[in-house]
Design a protein around this motif. Structure first.
Motif, PDB file in Angstrom:
ATOM      1  N   ASP A 183      15.110  23.861  49.876  1.00  0.00           N
ATOM      2  CA  ASP A 183      14.830  25.238  50.251  1.00  0.00           C
ATOM      3  C   ASP A 183      13.894  25.328  51.453  1.00  0.00           C
ATOM      4  O   ASP A 183      13.545  26.420  51.899  1.00  0.00           O
ATOM      5  CB  ASP A 183      14.237  26.014  49.077  1.00  0.00           C
ATOM      6  CG  ASP A 183      12.932  25.418  48.563  1.00  0.00           C
ATOM      7  OD1 ASP A 183      12.472  24.384  49.100  1.00  0.00           O
ATOM      8  OD2 ASP A 183      12.379  25.982  47.585  1.00  0.00           O
ATOM      9  N   GLY A 184      13.489  24.165  51.987  1.00  0.00           N
ATOM     10  CA  GLY A 184      12.596  24.146  53.148  1.00  0.00           C
ATOM     11  C   GLY A 184      11.140  24.346  52.790  1.00  0.00           C
ATOM     12  O   GLY A 184      10.296  24.454  53.676  1.00  0.00           O
ATOM     13  N   LYS A 185      10.831  24.356  51.509  1.00  0.00           N
ATOM     14  CA  LYS A 185       9.445  24.534  51.072  1.00  0.00           C
ATOM     15  C   LYS A 185       8.819  23.188  50.737  1.00  0.00           C
ATOM     16  O   LYS A 185       9.483  22.289  50.215  1.00  0.00           O
ATOM     17  CB  LYS A 185       9.377  25.474  49.876  1.00  0.00           C
ATOM     18  CG  LYS A 185       9.793  26.887  50.250  1.00  0.00           C
ATOM     19  CD  LYS A 185       9.601  27.844  49.115  1.00  0.00           C
ATOM     20  CE  LYS A 185      10.008  29.236  49.608  1.00  0.00           C
ATOM     21  NZ  LYS A 185      10.162  30.161  48.540  1.00  0.00           N
ATOM     22  N   GLU A 186       7.536  23.096  51.034  1.00  0.00           N
ATOM     23  CA  GLU A 186       6.827  21.854  50.774  1.00  0.00           C
ATOM     24  C   GLU A 186       6.590  21.675  49.278  1.00  0.00           C
ATOM     25  O   GLU A 186       6.134  22.590  48.599  1.00  0.00           O
ATOM     26  CB  GLU A 186       5.492  21.860  51.520  1.00  0.00           C
ATOM     27  CG  GLU A 186       4.783  20.528  51.472  1.00  0.00           C
ATOM     28  CD  GLU A 186       3.615  20.491  52.442  1.00  0.00           C
ATOM     29  OE1 GLU A 186       3.698  19.741  53.417  1.00  0.00           O
ATOM     30  OE2 GLU A 186       2.639  21.219  52.207  1.00  0.00           O
ATOM     31  N   ILE A 187       6.885  20.480  48.788  1.00  0.00           N
ATOM     32  CA  ILE A 187       6.660  20.154  47.384  1.00  0.00           C
ATOM     33  C   ILE A 187       5.226  19.648  47.213  1.00  0.00           C
ATOM     34  O   ILE A 187       4.502  20.108  46.344  1.00  0.00           O
ATOM     35  CB  ILE A 187       7.695  19.118  46.891  1.00  0.00           C
ATOM     36  CG1 ILE A 187       9.109  19.722  46.995  1.00  0.00           C
ATOM     37  CG2 ILE A 187       7.372  18.673  45.467  1.00  0.00           C
ATOM     38  CD1 ILE A 187      10.233  18.736  46.765  1.00  0.00           C
ATOM     39  N   PHE A 188       4.837  18.694  48.064  1.00  0.00           N
ATOM     40  CA  PHE A 188       3.461  18.219  48.103  1.00  0.00           C
ATOM     41  C   PHE A 188       3.256  17.430  49.377  1.00  0.00           C
ATOM     42  O   PHE A 188       4.199  17.150  50.116  1.00  0.00           O
ATOM     43  CB  PHE A 188       3.088  17.397  46.858  1.00  0.00           C
ATOM     44  CG  PHE A 188       3.701  16.021  46.773  1.00  0.00           C
ATOM     45  CD1 PHE A 188       2.950  14.886  47.055  1.00  0.00           C
ATOM     46  CD2 PHE A 188       5.015  15.848  46.377  1.00  0.00           C
ATOM     47  CE1 PHE A 188       3.502  13.624  46.956  1.00  0.00           C
ATOM     48  CE2 PHE A 188       5.578  14.586  46.272  1.00  0.00           C
ATOM     49  CZ  PHE A 188       4.816  13.465  46.570  1.00  0.00           C
ATOM     50  N   ALA A 189       1.998  17.093  49.641  1.00  0.00           N
ATOM     51  CA  ALA A 189       1.649  16.320  50.827  1.00  0.00           C
ATOM     52  C   ALA A 189       0.600  15.289  50.447  1.00  0.00           C
ATOM     53  O   ALA A 189      -0.190  15.503  49.524  1.00  0.00           O
ATOM     54  CB  ALA A 189       1.106  17.234  51.926  1.00  0.00           C
ATOM     55  N   VAL A 190       0.613  14.184  51.162  1.00  0.00           N
ATOM     56  CA  VAL A 190      -0.407  13.139  51.004  1.00  0.00           C
ATOM     57  C   VAL A 190      -1.008  12.904  52.383  1.00  0.00           C
ATOM     58  O   VAL A 190      -0.285  12.656  53.346  1.00  0.00           O
ATOM     59  CB  VAL A 190       0.195  11.830  50.453  1.00  0.00           C
ATOM     60  CG1 VAL A 190      -0.864  10.745  50.390  1.00  0.00           C
ATOM     61  CG2 VAL A 190       0.829  12.054  49.085  1.00  0.00           C
ATOM     62  N   TYR A 191      -2.331  12.998  52.455  1.00  0.00           N
ATOM     63  CA  TYR A 191      -3.036  12.844  53.722  1.00  0.00           C
ATOM     64  C   TYR A 191      -3.745  11.506  53.800  1.00  0.00           C
ATOM     65  O   TYR A 191      -4.253  11.003  52.786  1.00  0.00           O
ATOM     66  CB  TYR A 191      -4.077  13.965  53.892  1.00  0.00           C
ATOM     67  CG  TYR A 191      -3.450  15.277  54.275  1.00  0.00           C
ATOM     68  CD1 TYR A 191      -3.504  15.732  55.584  1.00  0.00           C
ATOM     69  CD2 TYR A 191      -2.782  16.051  53.339  1.00  0.00           C
ATOM     70  CE1 TYR A 191      -2.912  16.933  55.942  1.00  0.00           C
ATOM     71  CE2 TYR A 191      -2.187  17.250  53.688  1.00  0.00           C
ATOM     72  CZ  TYR A 191      -2.260  17.679  54.995  1.00  0.00           C
ATOM     73  OH  TYR A 191      -1.668  18.864  55.360  1.00  0.00           O
ATOM     74  N   VAL A 192      -3.784  10.946  55.000  1.00  0.00           N
ATOM     75  CA  VAL A 192      -4.602   9.759  55.236  1.00  0.00           C
ATOM     76  C   VAL A 192      -6.046  10.181  54.957  1.00  0.00           C
ATOM     77  O   VAL A 192      -6.522  11.179  55.509  1.00  0.00           O
ATOM     78  CB  VAL A 192      -4.442   9.255  56.689  1.00  0.00           C
ATOM     79  CG1 VAL A 192      -5.431   8.140  56.988  1.00  0.00           C
ATOM     80  CG2 VAL A 192      -3.004   8.788  56.931  1.00  0.00           C
ATOM     81  N   PRO A 193      -6.735   9.443  54.093  1.00  0.00           N
ATOM     82  CA  PRO A 193      -8.091   9.852  53.720  1.00  0.00           C
ATOM     83  C   PRO A 193      -9.113   9.593  54.816  1.00  0.00           C
ATOM     84  O   PRO A 193      -8.875   8.833  55.755  1.00  0.00           O
ATOM     85  CB  PRO A 193      -8.380   8.996  52.481  1.00  0.00           C
ATOM     86  CG  PRO A 193      -7.546   7.778  52.677  1.00  0.00           C
ATOM     87  CD  PRO A 193      -6.305   8.237  53.394  1.00  0.00           C
ATOM     88  N   ARG A 194     -10.260  10.236  54.649  1.00  0.00           N
ATOM     89  CA  ARG A 194     -11.368  10.115  55.591  1.00  0.00           C
ATOM     90  C   ARG A 194     -12.552   9.432  54.916  1.00  0.00           C
ATOM     91  O   ARG A 194     -12.708   9.505  53.699  1.00  0.00           O
ATOM     92  CB  ARG A 194     -11.789  11.496  56.100  1.00  0.00           C
ATOM     93  CG  ARG A 194     -10.697  12.178  56.897  1.00  0.00           C
ATOM     94  CD  ARG A 194     -11.119  13.552  57.412  1.00  0.00           C
ATOM     95  NE  ARG A 194     -10.027  14.178  58.119  1.00  0.00           N
ATOM     96  CZ  ARG A 194      -9.689  13.929  59.375  1.00  0.00           C
ATOM     97  NH1 ARG A 194     -10.390  13.072  60.091  1.00  0.00           N
ATOM     98  NH2 ARG A 194      -8.667  14.541  59.945  1.00  0.00           N
ATOM     99  N   ASP A 195     -13.388   8.817  55.735  1.00  0.00           N
ATOM    100  CA  ASP A 195     -14.604   8.187  55.228  1.00  0.00           C
ATOM    101  C   ASP A 195     -15.733   9.210  55.171  1.00  0.00           C
ATOM    102  O   ASP A 195     -15.526  10.405  55.438  1.00  0.00           O
ATOM    103  CB  ASP A 195     -14.981   6.950  56.056  1.00  0.00           C
ATOM    104  CG  ASP A 195     -15.300   7.272  57.513  1.00  0.00           C
ATOM    105  OD1 ASP A 195     -15.590   8.445  57.844  1.00  0.00           O
ATOM    106  OD2 ASP A 195     -15.259   6.335  58.340  1.00  0.00           O
ATOM    107  N   GLU A 196     -16.932   8.748  54.847  1.00  0.00           N
ATOM    108  CA  GLU A 196     -18.080   9.658  54.716  1.00  0.00           C
ATOM    109  C   GLU A 196     -18.463  10.314  56.042  1.00  0.00           C
ATOM    110  O   GLU A 196     -19.132  11.348  56.055  1.00  0.00           O
ATOM    111  CB  GLU A 196     -19.296   8.925  54.109  1.00  0.00           C
ATOM    112  CG  GLU A 196     -19.776   7.731  54.886  1.00  0.00           C
ATOM    113  CD  GLU A 196     -18.950   6.457  54.687  1.00  0.00           C
ATOM    114  OE1 GLU A 196     -19.090   5.549  55.524  1.00  0.00           O
ATOM    115  OE2 GLU A 196     -18.161   6.354  53.737  1.00  0.00           O
ATOM    116  N   LYS A 197     -18.029   9.751  57.167  1.00  0.00           N
ATOM    117  CA  LYS A 197     -18.295  10.346  58.479  1.00  0.00           C
ATOM    118  C   LYS A 197     -17.152  11.257  58.927  1.00  0.00           C
ATOM    119  O   LYS A 197     -17.093  11.667  60.079  1.00  0.00           O
ATOM    120  CB  LYS A 197     -18.516   9.247  59.519  1.00  0.00           C
ATOM    121  CG  LYS A 197     -19.748   8.403  59.264  1.00  0.00           C
ATOM    122  CD  LYS A 197     -19.865   7.307  60.305  1.00  0.00           C
ATOM    123  CE  LYS A 197     -21.033   6.399  59.980  1.00  0.00           C
ATOM    124  NZ  LYS A 197     -21.090   5.250  60.891  1.00  0.00           N
TER     125      LYS A 197
END
Length: 156
Positions: free
Chosen positions: A128-142
């Motif tokens: 349907d063109g809708k996002e199911i979920f996403a996974v992002y590259v994580p960030r450090d404490e900075k």
């Protein structure tokens, strides 16, 4: 459409893809299909992709609805197939649930800008063109993208 997107990014490379979609009056998935900073990932290789995500120390998972953005920061869970779902079940992760893998029709590897910072994500969309979920590259404490995860993302 592709030329309009390229032109907008050429004029301001830090314009978020979601803003481009809004300005053009189209869905985000339409922009992802055409943006030069986005690569498609073969849905048939989703198990390989999940293995890569499990190799990261942590991920940032987002599940978005019109009224909620749910953020989960943890290890990507192991799982198994059963009863028509991919069942997330891993005692080493707080992430649990059931995913209809066959509902995923497109996967995008997205390099974008969020809050004036480089952002890299893997976005899963249904037919349907809708996002199911996403996974992002994580960030450090900075607030920097974690180097090993970024390199892994870029090698996909």
């Amino acid at each position: 459409m592709k030329n309009k997107i390229k032109e907008m990014l050429k004029n301001d490379s830090k314009t978020p893809l979601s803003k481009i979609a809004q300005e053009l009056g189209v869905s985000l998935v339409e922009v992802l299909r055409e943006a030069p900073t986005v690569r498609k990932y073969d849905v048939e290789k989703i198990d390989d992709l999940f293995e890569v995500l499990r190799s990261w120390d942590k991920v940032l998972m987002l599940v978005m609805t019109p009224n909620l953005i749910l953020e989960i920061k943890d290890k990507f869970p192991k799982g198994f197939y059963g009863h028509g779902f991919f069942n997330f079940h891993d005692p080493e992760s707080s992430v649990g649930g059931h995913l209809t893998i066959t509902a995923i029709k497109e996967i995008f590897l997205v390099t974008d800008t969020m809050f004036n910072r480089k952002s890299c994500s893997i976005r899963f969309f249904g037919e349907d063109g809708k996002e199911i979920f996403a996974v992002y590259v994580p960030r450090d404490e900075k607030k920097e993208l974690i180097k090993e995860c970024l390199e892994s993302f870029e090698s996909l």
